[in-house]
Design a protein around this motif. Structure first.
Motif, short mmCIF file in Angstrom:
data_model
loop_
_atom_site.label_atom_id
_atom_site.label_comp_id
_atom_site.label_asym_id
_atom_site.label_seq_id
_atom_site.Cartn_x
_atom_site.Cartn_y
_atom_site.Cartn_z
N LEU A 153 0.83 -1.21 0.00
CA LEU A 153 0.00 0.00 0.00
C LEU A 153 0.86 1.26 0.00
CD1 LEU A 153 -2.78 -1.01 2.53
CD2 LEU A 153 -2.99 -0.79 0.06
N ALA A 154 1.93 1.25 0.78
CA ALA A 154 2.84 2.41 0.82
C ALA A 154 3.49 2.64 -0.54
CB ALA A 154 3.90 2.21 1.89
N ARG A 155 3.89 1.56 -1.21
CA ARG A 155 4.48 1.68 -2.54
C ARG A 155 3.48 2.25 -3.54
NH1 ARG A 155 4.99 -3.63 -5.21
NH2 ARG A 155 2.83 -3.09 -5.53
N ASP A 156 2.24 1.75 -3.49
CA ASP A 156 1.21 2.24 -4.40
C ASP A 156 0.89 3.70 -4.14
OD1 ASP A 156 1.15 -0.30 -5.46
OD2 ASP A 156 -0.81 -0.83 -4.60
N LEU A 157 0.82 4.09 -2.88
CA LEU A 157 0.54 5.48 -2.52
C LEU A 157 1.67 6.39 -3.01
CD1 LEU A 157 -1.15 7.63 -1.14
CD2 LEU A 157 0.03 7.07 0.99
N ALA A 158 2.91 5.96 -2.78
CA ALA A 158 4.05 6.76 -3.25
C ALA A 158 4.00 6.93 -4.76
CB ALA A 158 5.37 6.09 -2.84
N GLY A 159 3.70 5.86 -5.47
CA GLY A 159 3.62 5.93 -6.92
C GLY A 159 2.50 6.84 -7.40
N SER A 160 1.36 6.82 -6.71
CA SER A 160 0.25 7.68 -7.11
C SER A 160 0.55 9.16 -6.87
CB SER A 160 -1.04 7.29 -6.37
OG SER A 160 -0.97 7.63 -5.01
N LEU A 161 1.49 9.44 -5.97
CA LEU A 161 1.91 10.82 -5.69
C LEU A 161 3.11 11.23 -6.54
CD1 LEU A 161 1.63 10.75 -1.80
CD2 LEU A 161 0.07 11.88 -3.41
N GLY A 162 3.54 10.35 -7.43
CA GLY A 162 4.68 10.66 -8.29
C GLY A 162 6.02 10.39 -7.62
N GLY A 163 6.01 9.62 -6.55
CA GLY A 163 7.24 9.34 -5.81
C GLY A 163 7.60 7.88 -5.86
N ARG A 164 8.41 7.47 -4.89
CA ARG A 164 8.81 6.06 -4.82
C ARG A 164 9.17 5.69 -3.39
NH1 ARG A 164 13.90 8.11 -7.30
NH2 ARG A 164 15.50 7.74 -5.75
N LEU A 165 9.06 4.40 -3.12
CA LEU A 165 9.44 3.82 -1.83
C LEU A 165 10.62 2.91 -2.09
CD1 LEU A 165 8.61 3.43 1.19
CD2 LEU A 165 7.36 1.41 0.42
N SER A 166 11.71 3.10 -1.35
CA SER A 166 12.92 2.32 -1.59
C SER A 166 13.38 1.63 -0.32
CB SER A 166 14.06 3.24 -2.06
OG SER A 166 13.72 3.93 -3.21
#
Length: 69
Positions: free
Chosen positions: A30-43
């Protein structure tokens, strides 16, 4: 474990078994999907202990002469 695997959704996880495993396994996905929807990324930035970095773009608003500063 590969980086793609730690954020993979786990369709077989049930909420009944979640406490025994320490969670349902859906949080990182969910955190990865949220980051992607905001134009960001989770690493993944560390493994022991696990550490993650969330990067999201921030737009600075320009204020006019009547603005707050």
């Amino acid at each position: 474990m590969t980086r793609a695997r730690w954020t993979a959704r786990r369709p077989g996880c049930s909420t009944a078994a979640a406490p025994a495993r320490g969670g349902s396994g859906i949080g990182l996905s969910l955190a990865r999907d949220l980051a992607g929807s905001l134009g960001g990324r989770l690493s993944l930035t560390g493994r022991h202990p696990a550490a993650f970095t969330l990067l999201v773009p921030v737009r600075r608003e320009e204020f006019g002469s009547e603005g707050d500063g």
